[in-house]
Design an enzyme around this catalytic site. Structure first.
Site, PDB file in Angstrom:
ATOM      1  N   GLU A   3      -3.660   0.858  -6.205  1.00  0.00           N
ATOM      2  CA  GLU A   3      -2.696  -0.145  -6.624  1.00  0.00           C
ATOM      3  C   GLU A   3      -2.548  -0.040  -8.143  1.00  0.00           C
ATOM      4  O   GLU A   3      -3.470   0.418  -8.832  1.00  0.00           O
ATOM      5  CB  GLU A   3      -3.130  -1.555  -6.224  1.00  0.00           C
ATOM      6  CG  GLU A   3      -3.125  -1.839  -4.740  1.00  0.00           C
ATOM      7  CD  GLU A   3      -1.729  -1.866  -4.117  1.00  0.00           C
ATOM      8  OE1 GLU A   3      -0.734  -1.678  -4.864  1.00  0.00           O
ATOM      9  OE2 GLU A   3      -1.645  -2.072  -2.900  1.00  0.00           O
ATOM     10  N   CYS A  39       0.876  -1.169   0.000  1.00  0.00           N
ATOM     11  CA  CYS A  39       0.000   0.000   0.000  1.00  0.00           C
ATOM     12  C   CYS A  39       0.912   1.217   0.000  1.00  0.00           C
ATOM     13  O   CYS A  39       1.569   1.513   1.002  1.00  0.00           O
ATOM     14  CB  CYS A  39      -0.903  -0.002   1.229  1.00  0.00           C
ATOM     15  SG  CYS A  39      -1.974   1.467   1.341  1.00  0.00           S
TER      16      CYS A  39
END
Length: 222
Positions: free
Chosen positions: A104, A2
């Protein structure tokens, strides 16, 4: 992993959802990057719940300089309890990081495409995190820093990336902050229902902000 996320819901209302009060001074942000400050809930030294501003990128108390944190924005759930960089914080300094979604990058024929990912309900949520103190013995500089814990991606998110942050609802957040050792395994086995869609590559630059960064540029993943 992340490496970018967004938190734009009203902080006070989000904090209250997770049992915290008095959260002020946090603006809506759509492209939060490492080394920037993030809004986190934790237990204070006297055991009370508080919302703190922590720098993203955990600097262990034993580190020689704060640049160590640039490499420690994430901690793997599988090793966080034993890894020297994180084990003290795992045992004593847990936190939750407030968020509305995260990014992402998916490798496609045209290159890497960023996707914005949130829970299906659209409500704010929290990441499982850790925080740490660091003091510079020469200058007296003091930092409070944090990391976000990741685990293997569930079937839905595996189409984008092989890792995902550990996402918590209020009940799971309470377990995490209380020191529950099984929470990370449970989070992997029972992840929330996600939604995801491609967004502009403008999010690649941390200098870019604004709600347009999360606007879809294509179809959502089914």
């Amino acid at each position: 992993m992340c490496g970018r996320f967004a938190f734009y819901s009203p902080t006070e209302a989000t904090a209250a959802l997770f049992g915290f009060r008095g959260a002020t001074g946090f603006d809506a942000r759509y492209n939060i990057a490492p080394t920037q400050d993030i809004a986190a809930g934790r237990h204070s030294a006297n055991g009370e719940r508080e919302v703190a501003s922590l720098r993203w990128g955990l600097v262990p108390f034993w580190a020689k300089d704060p640049t160590t944190g640039n490499r420690l924005i994430n901690a793997r759930a599988e090793t966080v309890a034993e890894k020297p960089s994180f084990r003290a914080a795992y045992a004593k300094r847990r936190c939750i990081v407030f968020a509305d979604g995260f990014y992402e990058w998916r490798t496609e024929a045209s290159g890497k495409t960023p996707y914005f990912i949130s829970i299906a309900s659209g409500e704010p949520f929290a990441f499982a995190g850790l925080w740490e103190f660091w003091n510079d013995r020469e200058t007296g500089e003091s930092l409070q820093t944090s990391t976000i814990i990741t685990t293997e991606a569930n079937e839905f998110l595996a189409a984008i990336h092989h890792r995902m942050p550990v996402v918590l609802d209020p009940a799971a957040a309470k377990r995490w902050l209380s020191g529950d050792g099984a929470l990370l395994a449970d989070a992997k086995a029972n992840p929330p229902r996600f939604r995801a869609w491609p967004v502009s590559r403008r999010v690649n630059s941390a200098a870019n902000q604004g709600a347009e960064l999360i606007e879809p540029t294509g179809d959502s993943l089914a």
